[in-house]
Design a protein around this motif. Structure first.
Motif, mmCIF file in Angstrom:
data_model
loop_
_atom_site.group_PDB
_atom_site.id
_atom_site.type_symbol
_atom_site.label_atom_id
_atom_site.label_comp_id
_atom_site.label_asym_id
_atom_site.label_seq_id
_atom_site.Cartn_x
_atom_site.Cartn_y
_atom_site.Cartn_z
ATOM 1 N N LEU A 1 0.361 -1.071 0.095
ATOM 2 C CA LEU A 1 -0.667 -0.154 -0.461
ATOM 3 C C LEU A 1 0.660 1.627 -0.031
ATOM 4 O O LEU A 1 0.391 2.553 -0.597
ATOM 5 N N HIS A 2 1.822 1.480 0.738
ATOM 6 C CA HIS A 2 2.648 2.251 0.364
ATOM 7 C C HIS A 2 4.153 2.173 -0.120
ATOM 8 O O HIS A 2 5.370 3.146 0.916
ATOM 9 N N GLU A 3 4.531 1.781 -1.198
ATOM 10 C CA GLU A 3 5.143 1.842 -2.353
ATOM 11 C C GLU A 3 6.129 2.948 -2.057
ATOM 12 O O GLU A 3 5.611 4.328 -2.567
ATOM 13 N N GLU A 4 6.835 3.169 -1.892
ATOM 14 C CA GLU A 4 7.549 4.562 -2.286
ATOM 15 C C GLU A 4 9.412 4.209 -3.247
ATOM 16 O O GLU A 4 9.576 3.529 -2.866
ATOM 17 N N VAL A 5 9.138 4.281 -4.100
ATOM 18 C CA VAL A 5 10.522 4.953 -5.214
ATOM 19 C C VAL A 5 10.973 6.120 -5.064
ATOM 20 O O VAL A 5 10.512 6.949 -5.337
ATOM 21 N N ARG A 6 12.163 6.715 -4.409
ATOM 22 C CA ARG A 6 13.076 7.888 -4.435
ATOM 23 C C ARG A 6 14.054 7.325 -5.332
ATOM 24 O O ARG A 6 14.940 6.982 -4.641
ATOM 25 N N ARG A 7 14.589 8.553 -6.174
ATOM 26 C CA ARG A 7 14.777 8.918 -6.766
ATOM 27 C C ARG A 7 15.791 10.345 -7.665
ATOM 28 O O ARG A 7 14.861 11.783 -7.145
ATOM 29 N N ALA A 8 17.638 9.532 -6.702
ATOM 30 C CA ALA A 8 17.593 11.690 -7.109
ATOM 31 C C ALA A 8 19.707 10.497 -7.072
ATOM 32 O O ALA A 8 19.447 9.556 -7.161
ATOM 33 N N ASP A 9 20.496 11.811 -7.161
ATOM 34 C CA ASP A 9 21.548 11.333 -6.320
ATOM 35 C C ASP A 9 22.407 11.043 -5.719
ATOM 36 O O ASP A 9 21.404 10.538 -4.320
ATOM 37 N N LEU A 10 23.050 9.909 -5.702
ATOM 38 C CA LEU A 10 23.111 9.196 -3.939
ATOM 39 C C LEU A 10 23.709 10.097 -3.062
ATOM 40 O O LEU A 10 23.007 9.737 -2.112
ATOM 41 N N THR A 11 24.626 10.887 -3.703
ATOM 42 C CA THR A 11 24.663 12.010 -2.422
ATOM 43 C C THR A 11 23.131 12.766 -1.888
ATOM 44 O O THR A 11 22.962 13.014 -0.662
ATOM 45 N N VAL A 12 22.585 12.594 -1.889
ATOM 46 C CA VAL A 12 21.101 13.421 -1.643
ATOM 47 C C VAL A 12 20.192 12.323 -1.237
ATOM 48 O O VAL A 12 19.881 12.840 -0.326
ATOM 49 N N LEU A 13 20.412 11.160 -1.644
ATOM 50 C CA LEU A 13 20.013 10.662 -0.968
ATOM 51 C C LEU A 13 19.993 10.016 -0.122
ATOM 52 O O LEU A 13 19.451 9.714 1.424
ATOM 53 N N ALA A 14 20.975 9.983 0.211
ATOM 54 C CA ALA A 14 22.225 9.588 1.979
ATOM 55 C C ALA A 14 22.014 10.659 2.722
ATOM 56 O O ALA A 14 21.934 10.641 4.173
ATOM 57 N N SER A 15 21.525 11.841 2.400
ATOM 58 C CA SER A 15 21.138 13.502 3.575
ATOM 59 C C SER A 15 19.586 12.500 3.546
ATOM 60 O O SER A 15 18.983 13.129 4.859
ATOM 61 N N HIS A 16 19.096 12.521 2.888
ATOM 62 C CA HIS A 16 17.537 12.305 3.100
ATOM 63 C C HIS A 16 17.194 11.756 3.852
ATOM 64 O O HIS A 16 16.793 11.757 4.752
ATOM 65 N N TYR A 17 18.165 10.466 4.199
ATOM 66 C CA TYR A 17 17.800 9.628 4.711
ATOM 67 C C TYR A 17 18.839 9.799 6.063
ATOM 68 O O TYR A 17 17.931 8.585 7.268
ATOM 69 N N ALA A 18 19.679 10.013 5.967
ATOM 70 C CA ALA A 18 20.092 10.666 7.037
ATOM 71 C C ALA A 18 18.936 11.734 8.459
ATOM 72 O O ALA A 18 19.215 11.246 9.638
ATOM 73 N N ALA A 19 19.000 12.396 7.469
ATOM 74 C CA ALA A 19 17.847 13.702 8.342
ATOM 75 C C ALA A 19 16.696 12.327 9.002
ATOM 76 O O ALA A 19 15.886 12.767 9.986
ATOM 77 N N LEU A 20 15.970 11.816 8.104
ATOM 78 C CA LEU A 20 14.681 11.325 7.885
ATOM 79 C C LEU A 20 14.697 10.561 9.176
ATOM 80 O O LEU A 20 13.924 9.492 9.938
ATOM 81 N N GLY A 21 15.952 9.633 9.411
ATOM 82 C CA GLY A 21 15.758 8.207 9.770
ATOM 83 C C GLY A 21 15.604 7.363 9.201
ATOM 84 O O GLY A 21 15.005 7.148 8.426
ATOM 85 N N PRO A 22 15.707 6.194 9.566
ATOM 86 C CA PRO A 22 15.386 4.723 8.934
ATOM 87 C C PRO A 22 14.066 4.831 8.560
ATOM 88 O O PRO A 22 13.521 4.667 9.452
ATOM 89 N N PRO A 23 13.968 4.041 7.690
ATOM 90 C CA PRO A 23 12.139 4.237 6.945
ATOM 91 C C PRO A 23 12.120 3.226 6.998
ATOM 92 O O PRO A 23 12.455 2.018 7.462
ATOM 93 N N LYS A 24 10.756 2.425 7.495
ATOM 94 C CA LYS A 24 10.043 1.311 6.912
ATOM 95 C C LYS A 24 10.424 0.418 5.540
ATOM 96 O O LYS A 24 9.874 0.798 4.648
ATOM 97 N N GLY A 25 9.907 -1.320 6.171
ATOM 98 C CA GLY A 25 9.699 -1.591 4.913
ATOM 99 C C GLY A 25 11.276 -2.689 4.888
ATOM 100 O O GLY A 25 12.572 -1.439 4.951
ATOM 101 N N GLU A 26 10.846 -3.822 3.745
ATOM 102 C CA GLU A 26 12.069 -4.393 2.959
ATOM 103 C C GLU A 26 13.057 -2.567 1.737
ATOM 104 O O GLU A 26 11.902 -2.217 1.314
#
Length: 307
Positions: A219-244
């Motif tokens: 239901l909550h499928e998500e695909v986040r697309r960006a360069d690796l640097t942006v993705l690293a910063s995003h998840y560092a700020a967001l914290g661990p996401p849910k799911g595989e």
């Protein structure tokens, strides 16, 4: 099972007895069936998979509780389950092979998706092949293929590398070995290690285009697309996401040579934690630029070699 010319005798489970040649309506022929199961959406189970799971003599699975729940949802009961996973594979495999020699129909499933992807199933297949026991695959859901499709990155050639090592040094060495592979790279990763791994990927591979896919087919499928640097910063700020989580990274040839300021930024980041030589080597590998050129720029940035 798909249509076949005639039913196959169940008295043998040899290579000459092809499981795919079973007549419609009959019990599957003896052999090992590699059965893909849903990765999230139950409707992704195939009709063929349901038939084999319902009629199998034995289902070998990672976790009997997980597979038991799936069978219950599918309305299947009475089929024997046996655990087969990385921790007990060496002990469990002989018993499974013995059942196959007796002419049993054995289904191999993972907790979700296609068997043999990051699990010990290939050893069971290898031993069946060596003994001439019949093996076939029932295709279906796959997190690797689903993430690759949704990433928007080149899919004509890709390399799946499973989970990266947990320790930083081993993880960096693995990424350095893969840096020049002319294909998209696909990894599984733990949500709690996602931000850290993306940061290391950006450090070793450079700012390549990438995608982080999670909760695929759910239901909550998500695909986040960006360069690796942006993705690293995003998840560092967001914290661990849910799911595989599945990470897909663009091949090196998909990226243009870095601009001078991007090269300098990559070198400064590498120089903060590595020696001059190691920093230059890491950035050269990530960018595909000549090592001599990158080393000269690293020297200039570090102030070494100046008169």
């Amino acid at each position: 099972m798909r249509d076949g010319a005639s039913a196959v005798s169940r008295s043998k489970g040899k290579a000459g007895d092809q499981p795919n040649q079973t007549a419609p309506g009959s019990k599957p022929a003896p052999g090992l069936y590699l059965v893909a199961t849903p990765i999230g959406n139950l409707d992704d189970i195939t009709l063929r998979a349901v038939k084999v799971l319902r009629q199998a003599d034995l289902i070998a699975c990672e976790d009997t509780r997980v597979s038991g729940k799936l069978l219950s949802l599918l309305g299947i009961s009475g089929t024997a389950l046996t655990p087969y996973h990385e921790h007990n594979a060496e002990r469990a495999r002989p018993a499974i092979l013995a059942r196959l020699r007796e002419g049993a129909v054995v289904a191999l499933v993972s907790d979700a998706g296609t068997p043999l992807v990051s699990d010990p199933g290939y050893r069971l297949v290898r031993d069946c092949v060596a003994e001439g026991l019949a093996v076939t695959s029932l295709p279906g859901a796959s997190a690797v293929l689903t993430a690759m499709q949704l990433s928007g990155l080149p899919s004509d050639r890709f390399l799946f590398s499973g989970f990266l090592p947990v320790k930083d040094g081993a993880r960096r060495r693995t990424l350095e070995q893969l840096a020049k592979v002319p294909a998209s790279l696909v990894f599984y990763e733990s949500p709690r290690r996602l931000a850290e791994s993306l940061a290391v990927m950006a450090d070793v591979l450079g700012p390549r285009s990438a995608a982080v896919a999670r909760e695929l087919t759910k239901l909550h499928e998500e695909v986040r697309r960006a360069d690796l640097t942006v993705l690293a910063s995003h998840y560092a700020a967001l914290g661990p996401p849910k799911g595989e989580v599945v990470i897909v990274i663009a091949p090196p040839d998909d990226e243009p040579p870095p601009a001078a300021d991007a090269l300098d930024a990559a070198l400064r980041q590498a120089l903060a934690s590595l020696s001059l030589r190691d920093a230059a080597a890491t950035v050269a590998t990530a960018t595909g630029l000549p090592k001599r050129q990158v080393y000269a720029r690293a020297v200039a940035l570090s102030g070494e070699g100046r008169e």
